[in-house]
Motif scaffolding. Structure first.
Motif, short mmCIF file in Angstrom:
data_model
loop_
_atom_site.label_atom_id
_atom_site.label_comp_id
_atom_site.label_asym_id
_atom_site.label_seq_id
_atom_site.Cartn_x
_atom_site.Cartn_y
_atom_site.Cartn_z
N LYS A 73 -3.87 2.20 -8.80
CA LYS A 73 -5.12 2.90 -8.48
C LYS A 73 -6.12 2.96 -9.64
O LYS A 73 -7.32 2.97 -9.44
N TYR A 131 0.19 5.21 7.21
CA TYR A 131 0.32 4.97 5.76
C TYR A 131 0.64 6.29 5.09
O TYR A 131 -0.15 7.23 5.17
N GLU A 145 -0.59 11.77 0.68
CA GLU A 145 -1.60 11.68 1.75
C GLU A 145 -1.07 10.82 2.90
O GLU A 145 -0.14 10.04 2.71
N ASN A 147 -2.72 8.14 5.85
CA ASN A 147 -3.89 7.43 6.38
C ASN A 147 -3.47 6.76 7.68
O ASN A 147 -2.32 6.31 7.79
N ASP A 152 -5.63 -0.95 1.32
CA ASP A 152 -6.34 -2.06 0.67
C ASP A 152 -6.21 -1.82 -0.83
O ASP A 152 -6.70 -0.80 -1.31
N PRO A 153 -5.50 -2.63 -1.58
CA PRO A 153 -5.06 -4.01 -1.34
C PRO A 153 -3.62 -4.18 -0.84
O PRO A 153 -3.13 -5.32 -0.83
N GLU A 154 -2.95 -3.12 -0.41
CA GLU A 154 -1.58 -3.30 0.07
C GLU A 154 -1.53 -4.29 1.24
O GLU A 154 -0.60 -5.10 1.35
#
Ligand code: GLY
Length: 284
Positions: A73, A131, A145, A147, A152-154
């Motif tokens: 990150k 996610y 968290e 989602n 992105d980029p995973e």
């Protein structure tokens, strides 16, 4: 400190001192740096450990985890600099299983399955990706968290390693017939390194011609995905913060990363920036 609204991955700051925390709050509330998204915030306990992205796919009845991925990150090498949407990722992430005493099955049981059970109990229909951003700590894995999307980029790294046809997975999801067999990955590993613009994440400088793209050959094991680019008169220009995702698959993560870093230097535009240490945590 987290902005409670959407901030394109730039709404989180990690505070190491009271003074910087105060400055962040002043920026959000007085200078409105994130506009409406930063007018409401969440202050969370600082968790120390190793971050992983656990992404599952659900047909609304069952959920199955994809390979575990790890994002990077921070903007700069060794996890320095401001938080971004993600500067690079790889999969599968296997070193964490011994290091943090976890496995994919129990992570899925703990963080993915209860969500599907809960939304079913609420009569909510959800089919797609889930996610969970996790921090693996010495007190066990903690949720950062959720989602309802791929990362992105995973995603670039996952899609490169996915052996199954994504269309077949989506079809099984829609027909509510998804099984673990639908989700097969190639052996080996894949990685993705993001090329960002100068000034990202605060204020990316855009409009510079990207050179070198046409000299690179792409195939099943090497792809450059476009994100913040603009094509004008046969020339690509950088047109956003994160510009290109250079992605490779190989029999080992070291080989996938070598292929990326051997090619990435061929792509240039004014102020381009990328991390040179994607995957470093596996050796740390
Ligand atoms: N790479 C982090 C995210 O997509 O949220």
């Amino acid at each position: 400190i987290k902005a409670d609204g959407l901030a394109g991955g730039k709404g989180v700051t990690i505070e190491y001192s009271y003074d910087t925390a105060q400055e962040t709050l002043q920026n959000l509330f007085l200078k409105n740096t994130l506009g409406k998204s930063g007018q409401q915030i969440v202050i969370e306990e600082f968790l120390e450990g190793e971050e992983v992205s656990l992404i599952g796919v659900t047909d609304g009845k069952s959920i199955f985890p994809l390979c575990l991925t790890q994002d990077h990150k921070q903007l700069n090498d060794n996890d320095n600099g401001p938080n971004t949407g993600g500067m690079g990722a790889y999969c599968p992430v296997t070193h964490v299983f011994d290091r943090w005493h976890v496995n994919l099955h129990t992570l899925s049981q703990q963080f993915l399955e209860p969500v599907i059970q809960y939304i079913q109990s609420q009569k909510i229909s959800y089919q797609g990706f889930l996610y969970a951003g996790l921090m693996l700590t010495k007190h066990g894995p903690k949720l950062l968290e959720y989602n309802v999307r791929l990362g992105d980029p995973e995603a670039q790294s996952l899609m490169m390693l996915l052996k199954s046809d994504l269309v077949d997975i989506c079809k099984a999801v829609l027909e509510q017939k998804l099984t673990a067999e639908h989700i097969q990955f190639h052996a080996g590993a894949s990685a993705c390194v993001v090329i960002a613009s100068d000034g990202y994440p605060q204020s990316p400088k855009t409009g510079f011609a990207i050179k070198g793209l046409s000299s690179i050959e792409m195939n099943d094991t090497f792809q450059i995905f476009h994100a913040g680019t603009l094509l004008k008169d046969n020339t690509y220009y950088n047109n956003g913060g994160r510009v290109l995702s250079v992605t490779s698959k190989s029999e080992s993560l070291d080989k996938a990363l070598s292929q990326i870093y051997n090619n990435i230097t061929k792509i240039t535009f004014e102020g381009n920036h990328y991390r040179k240490d994607i995957g470093f945590r596996r050796n740390s």
